[in-house]
Design a protein around this motif. Structure first.
Motif, short mmCIF file in Angstrom:
data_model
loop_
_atom_site.label_atom_id
_atom_site.label_comp_id
_atom_site.label_asym_id
_atom_site.label_seq_id
_atom_site.Cartn_x
_atom_site.Cartn_y
_atom_site.Cartn_z
N TYR A 37 28.83 3.20 43.78
CA TYR A 37 28.03 2.02 43.81
C TYR A 37 28.75 1.04 42.96
O TYR A 37 28.27 -0.10 43.02
CB TYR A 37 26.58 2.09 43.26
N ALA A 38 29.77 1.44 42.28
CA ALA A 38 30.56 0.25 41.36
C ALA A 38 32.05 0.50 41.53
O ALA A 38 32.55 1.26 41.90
CB ALA A 38 29.99 0.48 40.08
N TYR A 248 35.20 0.34 48.50
CA TYR A 248 34.63 1.03 47.31
C TYR A 248 33.27 1.76 47.24
O TYR A 248 33.11 2.97 46.97
CB TYR A 248 34.86 0.38 46.10
N ASN A 249 32.41 0.86 47.91
CA ASN A 249 30.89 1.51 47.97
C ASN A 249 30.72 2.27 49.05
O ASN A 249 29.32 2.77 49.39
CB ASN A 249 29.94 0.30 48.15
N PRO A 253 33.14 11.47 46.19
CA PRO A 253 31.77 11.62 45.52
C PRO A 253 31.78 10.47 44.35
O PRO A 253 32.48 10.00 43.88
CB PRO A 253 31.94 12.98 45.02
N ARG A 254 30.53 10.16 44.04
CA ARG A 254 29.92 9.21 42.99
C ARG A 254 30.38 9.91 41.74
O ARG A 254 29.70 11.16 41.48
CB ARG A 254 28.54 8.92 43.15
N PRO A 255 31.12 9.33 40.76
CA PRO A 255 31.46 10.11 39.46
C PRO A 255 30.09 10.23 38.52
O PRO A 255 29.18 9.51 38.68
CB PRO A 255 32.35 9.43 38.76
N GLY A 266 39.02 2.33 46.21
CA GLY A 266 38.60 1.70 47.64
C GLY A 266 38.76 0.21 47.64
O GLY A 266 39.01 -0.25 46.48
N SER A 267 38.98 -0.46 48.51
CA SER A 267 39.00 -1.82 48.46
C SER A 267 37.82 -2.50 48.09
O SER A 267 36.55 -2.06 48.14
CB SER A 267 38.99 -2.41 50.28
N ASN A 268 38.00 -3.67 47.20
CA ASN A 268 36.91 -4.33 46.72
C ASN A 268 37.26 -5.67 46.33
O ASN A 268 38.37 -5.97 46.61
CB ASN A 268 36.86 -3.53 45.23
#
Length: 463
Positions: A37-38, A248-249, A253-255, A266-268
């Motif tokens: 999410y970030a 990116y979102n 896995p989410r850390p 990831g692209s952001n």
């Protein structure tokens, strides 16, 4: 401790919207299966200008450095950049020792030689002068000499290594690039060939990034034509892969903790700004910079583009072109690149990356056609009235033109490979999870193997 009575109490983890305790009772293991999410933005400080190499002595003096490890390629010892840097250290009466046994396209063994040198020298700061090979070698030497008890595979990217987080403090490292290519002066990545696997891998962590990158156009004057071509194509692929990477979102896995968030996320929206600017520069200056060493406008612009791309992909990542390049370079047979050392066969990194680019972006376009069309537009294509369904072909055709203009060999066959080598090339790509999992086309390992087979086959000839 101050507390708030409101339900919006931001001091309590119970109200963090992404906490396992936020109104539900997900276990941490379940949380890790959820999407990111970030994203986090990190890069080295950079200083640009003709002659900034001469300031490096003052920079180390300001850091109170007493014993500096200088790492550079022995072929660069007589160049202006090395002379300026060493003179600057001597002007400030700073002690230094030089390591010049840098291998072009480093291996785990060449990294270990540099690490041993750094451990013996007990240095308190590091200076890298050269292309990506010198900068990446210096990063690794700094990392392991700062934690002498670490095993070499501890920090190497999983699944080839353990991929452990870097929890210790590394020494200050200043990087002076002499090629417009890797952008390594801005990133926390160090790439090497793992001899056992006959494929490349790397170490990737924000802690590795240099404290400062000195971006000096004067160091571009002696860059040979083919080195300018292959390093310039690396810049181009960095930007294209960063811009088209999995968002990116959408990454899992989410850390479980912020320090476990990978450098390649990831692209952001922030990386996009840098990579878009880079693609515009490549369209205007790449070919000019390769074929005219006296065109300082073009060469200076490509040096900036390299750092732009480094800031972009250093936080978003690259994907299939780079993942496939590692076995292409690692399984080299007898190809010998012009303007490179002749003691061993070598496929330079930028060549191994770009040779599959037309086929890669034709394949990935279906996942984000708008970004592929925008990339083509940034590279000079008139996309007015073009259809999303044609995005891959449009970008692929533009890349083929650029490769042809730069005299890139006509595909993998020209580098000595045949279709019989495809299974080995696929096998060498599949473990490159750090980058392959950022492909915008999300696939199982079996599906990816089939796709890689087709991309390698399509890349046997490209014109």
């Amino acid at each position: 401790m101050r507390t708030l009575s409101s339900k919006w109490n931001t001091f309590s983890p119970d109200y963090c919207p992404h906490s396992p305790r936020a109104g539900h009772h997900h276990e941490t293991s379940a949380l890790l299966l959820e999407k990111e999410y970030a994203f986090e933005m990190a890069c080295s400080n950079i200083r640009y200008g003709e002659g900034v190499t001469c300031e490096v002595g003052k920079d180390f003096k300001n850091l109170h450095s007493k014993n500096i490890c200088v790492m550079t390629d022995k072929r660069l010892i007589d160049t202006l950049g090395v002379h300026m840097a060493l003179q600057s250290l001597e002007d400030e009466k700073l002690n230094y020792k030089m390591f010049t046994d840098i291998k072009v396209e480093p291996s785990d063994e060449s990294f270990k030689k540099a690490i041993d040198f750094a451990k013996e020298g007990n240095f308190d700061a590091f200076l890298a002068i050269g292309g990506g090979s010198a900068m990446d070698t210096c990063k690794a030497a700094n990392l392991y000499s700062s934690n002498p008890s670490a095993d070499f595979l501890d920090y190497v990217n999983a699944p080839i290594g353990k991929g452990l987080p870097i929890m210790h403090t590394v020494k200050p490292l200043i990087a002076i690039p002499t090629t417009a290519g890797t952008g390594s002066e801005t990133t926390g990545t160090a790439i090497f060939g793992f001899d056992k696997l006959q494929a490349k891998t790397g170490i990737s962590n924000r802690s590795l990034r240099p404290l400062l990158g000195l971006i000096d156009p004067l160091n571009m004057k002696t860059l040979p034509e083919r080195v300018a071509a292959w390093s310039g194509l690396d810049v181009l692929c960095h930007a294209l892969e960063s811009y088209t990477a999995l968002p990116y979102n959408e990454r899992t896995p989410r850390p479980a903790s912020p320090e476990l968030r990978p450098a390649y996320q990831g692209s952001n929206p922030i990386s996009d700004i840098w990579t878009e600017a880079c693609l515009k520069i490549c369209n205007n200056y790449l070919v000019r910079a390769v074929f005219n060493a006296e065109d300082m406008e073009a060469r200076s612009s490509m040096l900036l583009a390299s750092s732009y791309a480094g800031i972009g992909f250093g936080n978003s990542g690259v994907h299939l072109c780079h993942g496939m390049s590692y076995p292409i370079a690692g399984l080299v047979k007898d190809y010998q690149a012009e303007d490179y050392p002749t003691d061993n066969p070598i496929i330079p990194h930028g060549l191994s990356v770009s040779i599959t680019a037309p086929a890669v972006f034709k394949f990935t376009a279906s996942a984000c056609p708008e970004r592929h069309l925008k990339s083509a537009a940034l590279l000079g294509v008139d996309i007015l009235g073009k259809q999303k369904a044609d995005a891959g072909l449009i970008l692929s055709d533009r890349l083929c033109t650029i490769l042809h203009d730069l005299n890139v060999p006509n595909g993998l066959k020209a580098l000595g490979y045949t279709e019989d080598d495809i299974p080995s090339l696929v096998k060498g790509t599949l473990p490159q999870h750090r980058v392959t999992k950022l492909s915008p086309v999300m696939q199982s390992n079996e599906e990816l193997a089939e796709s890689l087979t087709e991309i390698f086959r399509a890349s046997m000839t490209i014109y």
